[in-house]
Design an enzyme around this catalytic site. Structure first.
Site: not given
Ligand code: CDV
Length: 311
Positions: A47, A110, A127, A146, A172, A197
């Site tokens: 990501e 994203n 996203k 975000e 993510c 991330n």
């Molecule tokens: N980049 C993300 O979406 N990170 C989230 C954090 C904030 C928990 C994740 O679900 O890994």
């Protein structure tokens, strides 16, 4: 006829604020060269793979925020990656911050894209489950903005046929939601690729650090098994300017088993040959959706967002 695809997940170590796009793309190209040497034909990058994880920083100057976004893809900085992948005949998934115009309005997503072995973008995912907050939290050790910097994705969870497989993407936080996988599962997805991330410290609620890795793998394994799909997950990890994120990039089989997992918190490639017949077999048996699902009992999943106790 057996259907197999040799695939790789290209984990990235930290990208610091001072690192240029060009330097990052050179790292992506090095991983792509390694993937080619390992016989891989599909590579998953993380990501927001071109910059540091900028939502950790509170910024009010829109020009500074937009400096982390790409307004075209490929562009001058990413062209070497597209060219190299085309030369090797490798398809890939790349995550980045997308700046675009829709009906005359600027929108920021994203985003991740699927690029075929001929270098054409064949799929795009924006996203949907954006985590974090939109206001400044000055007491927090870092931000997760975000919800401030991105619009919610507006293109759903689609699938595309590429390299003789049905492929889907998510990003993510999406991996923590069963609906993400099931919507793609209902379209016959065979390979779900994603980047992430994930900070080691949870600023939203206190929890032991080891749960970050546990929940990450639990989510991938459950999503893969319950939808009989391969799940390929690429971390950006390690400490970016001192802010630590988990590694644990993984390739999970449709059985829910981990077929390969990264060991480091640096640039690292992991590879596996994906047997697509394994998923087909599970979709004909334990997860033959058409035989066993009971949609007449699932209405609340789309009609209700938050939990409500009525008893
Ligand atoms: N980049 C993300 O979406 N990170 C989230 C954090 C904030 C928990 C994740 O679900 O890994």
């Amino acid at each position: 006829m057996s259907r197999k695809l040799r695939a790789a997940v290209a984990q990235l170590g930290p990208i610091h604020l001072a690192d240029s796009r060009e330097a990052v793309v050179e790292r992506l190209c090095a991983l792509l060269r390694e993937a080619h040497g390992a016989g891989a034909k599909f590579v998953v990058f993380p990501e927001l793979a071109l910059t540091t994880f900028f939502p950790r920083w509170w910024m009010t100057d829109q020009a500074k925020i937009d400096a982390y976004f790409e307004s075209e893809m490929p562009n001058a900085a990413t062209r070497p990656l597209f060219d190299l992948a085309k030369e090797y005949g490798i398809g890939f998934n790349l995550g980045y911050a997308e700046l675009t115009q829709e009906k005359g309005e600027i929108r920021r997503y994203n985003t991740s894209i699927l690029v075929d072995p001929a270098g054409h973008i064949v799929g795009r995912y924006r996203k949907i489950h954006l985590p974090g907050h939109s206001e400044h939290l000055p007491q927090a050790p870092f931000q997760h903005l975000e919800k401030r910097y991105f619009n919610v994705g507006n293109e759903g969870f689609k699938v595309w046929r590429m390299q003789d497989a049905v492929m889907g993407m998510c990003i993510c936080n999406d991996r923590r939601w069963p609906e993400t996988y099931r919507v793609m599962g209902l379209q016959g997805v065979e390979i779900i690729s994603l980047g992430y991330n994930t900070p080691i410290e949870n600023i939203h609620h206190r929890e032991p650090e080891h749960l970050r890795m546990f929940h990450h793998l639990l989510s991938l394994q459950a999503g893969a098994y319950q939808n009989a799909a391969w799940v390929l997950a690429a971390a950006k990890c390690g400490a970016e300017d001192g802010f630590a994120m988990i590694g644990g990039s993984a390739i999970v089989a449709p059985t829910g088993e981990i077929a390969a997992q990264a060991l480091s918190e640096e640039d690292e490639l992991i590879t596996t040959t994906l047997d697509l017949e394994l998923g087909e077999y599970l979709r004909r048996t334990v997860f033959a959706f058409e035989k066993h699902r009971r949609t007449e009992h699932y209405g609340l999943i789309t009609s209700r967002t938050g939990a409500k106790t009525e008893v």
